[in-house]
Design a protein around this motif. Sequence first.
Motif, mmCIF file in Angstrom:
data_model
loop_
_atom_site.group_PDB
_atom_site.id
_atom_site.type_symbol
_atom_site.label_atom_id
_atom_site.label_comp_id
_atom_site.label_asym_id
_atom_site.label_seq_id
_atom_site.Cartn_x
_atom_site.Cartn_y
_atom_site.Cartn_z
ATOM 1 N N VAL A 184 -2.146 4.567 8.328
ATOM 2 C CA VAL A 184 -1.162 3.555 7.942
ATOM 3 C C VAL A 184 0.184 3.940 8.549
ATOM 4 O O VAL A 184 0.634 5.072 8.390
ATOM 5 C CB VAL A 184 -1.049 3.461 6.405
ATOM 6 N N THR A 185 0.797 2.997 9.247
ATOM 7 C CA THR A 185 2.095 3.219 9.878
ATOM 8 C C THR A 185 3.073 2.159 9.381
ATOM 9 O O THR A 185 2.746 0.964 9.396
ATOM 10 C CB THR A 185 1.980 3.113 11.419
ATOM 11 N N ALA A 189 -5.003 3.481 -1.235
ATOM 12 C CA ALA A 189 -4.344 3.305 -2.536
ATOM 13 C C ALA A 189 -4.347 4.619 -3.312
ATOM 14 O O ALA A 189 -5.192 4.855 -4.161
ATOM 15 C CB ALA A 189 -5.043 2.204 -3.325
ATOM 16 N N SER A 190 -3.392 5.466 -2.999
ATOM 17 C CA SER A 190 -3.324 6.774 -3.657
ATOM 18 C C SER A 190 -2.106 6.902 -4.557
ATOM 19 O O SER A 190 -1.895 7.941 -5.168
ATOM 20 C CB SER A 190 -3.289 7.881 -2.595
ATOM 21 N N LEU A 191 -1.312 5.848 -4.654
ATOM 22 C CA LEU A 191 -0.043 5.929 -5.354
ATOM 23 C C LEU A 191 0.224 4.600 -6.065
ATOM 24 O O LEU A 191 0.042 3.538 -5.480
ATOM 25 C CB LEU A 191 1.067 6.196 -4.327
ATOM 26 N N ILE A 192 0.643 4.657 -7.310
ATOM 27 C CA ILE A 192 1.059 3.457 -8.030
ATOM 28 C C ILE A 192 2.572 3.381 -7.923
ATOM 29 O O ILE A 192 3.292 4.185 -8.519
ATOM 30 C CB ILE A 192 0.608 3.500 -9.506
ATOM 31 N N ASN A 193 3.036 2.456 -7.124
ATOM 32 C CA ASN A 193 4.474 2.299 -6.915
ATOM 33 C C ASN A 193 4.999 1.259 -7.902
ATOM 34 O O ASN A 193 4.662 0.082 -7.808
ATOM 35 C CB ASN A 193 4.767 1.886 -5.480
ATOM 36 N N GLU A 194 5.845 1.678 -8.800
ATOM 37 C CA GLU A 194 6.336 0.811 -9.868
ATOM 38 C C GLU A 194 7.368 -0.210 -9.394
ATOM 39 O O GLU A 194 7.709 -1.122 -10.148
ATOM 40 C CB GLU A 194 6.946 1.670 -10.976
ATOM 41 N N SER A 244 -12.312 -3.844 2.331
ATOM 42 C CA SER A 244 -12.170 -3.440 0.921
ATOM 43 C C SER A 244 -12.145 -1.924 0.766
ATOM 44 O O SER A 244 -11.308 -1.379 0.036
ATOM 45 C CB SER A 244 -13.317 -4.011 0.087
ATOM 46 N N VAL A 245 -13.051 -1.248 1.431
ATOM 47 C CA VAL A 245 -13.103 0.216 1.340
ATOM 48 C C VAL A 245 -11.829 0.820 1.930
ATOM 49 O O VAL A 245 -11.228 1.723 1.339
ATOM 50 C CB VAL A 245 -14.365 0.767 2.037
ATOM 51 N N ALA A 246 -11.399 0.318 3.082
ATOM 52 C CA ALA A 246 -10.198 0.855 3.733
ATOM 53 C C ALA A 246 -8.966 0.688 2.848
ATOM 54 O O ALA A 246 -8.163 1.615 2.699
ATOM 55 C CB ALA A 246 -9.984 0.179 5.088
#
Length: 147
Positions: A103-104, A72-77, A65-67
Amino acid sequence: MFAKLYFEDYTEGDTRETSGRTITETDIVLHAGQTGDFFPHHMDAEWCKTQPFRERIAHGTLIFSVAVGMTASLINEVAFSYGYDRLRFIKPVFIGDTIKVKVTIKEKKPYKKPGMGFVTELVEVFNQKQECVMICEHIMLAQLKPV
């Protein structure tokens, strides 16, 4: 932050990394309360002294959950999370350990619905010793660029 990252905007092999986050006793206690998982591995310091790890360990689901939250730094529409596969807890995380996430972009492939595609991200969580403690694949469903 809002963005529009279409299927074509993702490139296999691209990576991003988070800053660190130290796991605290409070994290473990709150997670136990939220999930009902009060197993002694997480809650009983004296019992843990008699076990191979010798100290309390964070819930695997807490680290997951923490990872996920750290990435999650971006809200992709134009994309959304389709789910997670191949989740493995490789090493224990202890109170006071600091985790970072890499993340890759692992794979891109078409989806059965026209105009959409799968983007698979390899999510690797490392402790302060650069040891991998958790790994999984995050699958996103992303729109193709409008023609």
